[in-house]
Design an enzyme around this catalytic site. Sequence first.
Site, PDB file in Angstrom:
ATOM      1  CB  SER A 111     -26.785 -29.560 -22.109  1.00  0.00           C
ATOM      2  OG  SER A 111     -25.672 -28.700 -22.095  1.00  0.00           O
TER       3      SER A 111
ATOM      4  CE  LYS B 128     -29.061 -29.108 -17.210  1.00  0.00           C
ATOM      5  NZ  LYS B 128     -28.872 -29.032 -18.684  1.00  0.00           N
TER       6      LYS B 128
ATOM      7  CB  SER C  15     -25.520 -28.024 -18.317  1.00  0.00           C
ATOM      8  OG  SER C  15     -26.493 -28.109 -19.317  1.00  0.00           O
TER       9      SER C  15
END
Length: 474
Positions: free
Chosen positions: A179, A80, A155
């Site tokens: 998330s 990420k 996210s």
Amino acid sequence: MPRVHAFGDDALGDRDAVGLVAAIQEGEVSISEVIEAAVARTERLRPDLNAVSYVAYERARAEARDPRGGFFAGVPTFVKDNVDVAGMPTQQGCDAYRATPLRADGDFARMFLATGLVPLGKTQLSEFGFSPSAEHPRLGPVRSPWDTDRTAGASSAGAAALVAAGAVPLAHGNDGGGSIRIPASVNGLVGLKPTRDRLAQDRLNRQLPVRIVADGVITRSVRDTAAFLREAEHVYRELRLPPIGDITRPGRKRLRIGVHTAGIGRSASPEVAELTLKTAHLLEELGHQVEEVASPAPPTVPDDFLLYWGMLATMVVRTGRRGFGPTWDRTRLDHLTLGLDRHCRRRLHRLPGAIARLRRLSRVSAEFHRRYDVALSPTLALQTPLVGHLDPTADFEVVMERILEWVAFTPWQNATGDPAISLPLATTGAGLPQGMMFSAGAGQEATLLELAYELEEAAPWPRLGEAPRGPVES
């Protein structure tokens, strides 16, 4: 309902990460073949999902030729784009500055990659991870492969979209308000938020007054999540927590499970509440002791968590140039980030009390888990919204109200630090995955994994890979 995936008869097939490790070790496929298949699938999916923020294909190819050690050696993944990885920029889903490639891995990436995973690049997220829908004002939204008209959720949306659609078997996510669990719910995946401090954390997250963020992975199978936590524990061990160990099967102990459909200030929709009670009935059929209970969250939690959330935005907005360099331009921040900053600054006098109350919630949760081994709730209060419903360029008050209606359950475990897992045990009337969330007391990931194995066997969840092979739309 536009549905997209890239499963096919290449080196990846429909294997999960553990299955891919076995195929590599047995010589059925080579690491180079696996990496090339993952690159090809990712490129096929990029126009539909918009899940990738940065590609590092040549680095992955080089690692395929000279793989590092670790159980997952040769297994492709994504990181990420809010975690530091050497040689890659960290853009945080934000247009307010220009990131440049970094010289060193952050603490989490160092641990993550030591398991042998091979990063193909980084995944798109909402600006600084503040929104539960990754809808970039310039680059566009990350879309769910189950229905590309809908958000991929939270996210870690990019990570979940790529895993669900078959680009990679697992990907990194982190969770500061849901998330990992939110996109797992939206995309029909397994998403476990570990106990606070279970895994290595980057410096900034360690310094927060309430350490709400936890890193982990999003997977298609329980055994992949269990194997990752086992391998991570070989690299990094938090001695204050009981070890997880090697969890490979359902547990034998019958659990005391408290179920509730009221979250933090909001309740689940009638459809989601019904799906949750059906899951509770399945648990009873499996022999667990299930009881409907009230949510353990005190009424102060919604306002306190929102104020703390706003404090994180204020930290970004007010220290941006110092943190992100001379290219920083706060006028390029989205309305959600700026609205959260305003929300906090108008209530700064309340922040010390909010932080003190949030810190005390671990004791509230510990008391609840003296009575119940596990809590069951829906992961999300409503069905997955359409793209645009949580547009971060829209009016802050409107979007925040919609966020609070949808994300009414997951922030509790970020505040308490407890582990929680979302499992894709339900399907809405519209044919969309709807996660069910199970949480336990601090350090009890093993209990959650054993229960997850049992539920995966008792009620196998649908996967996009079971649809007709090749990229499909329906």
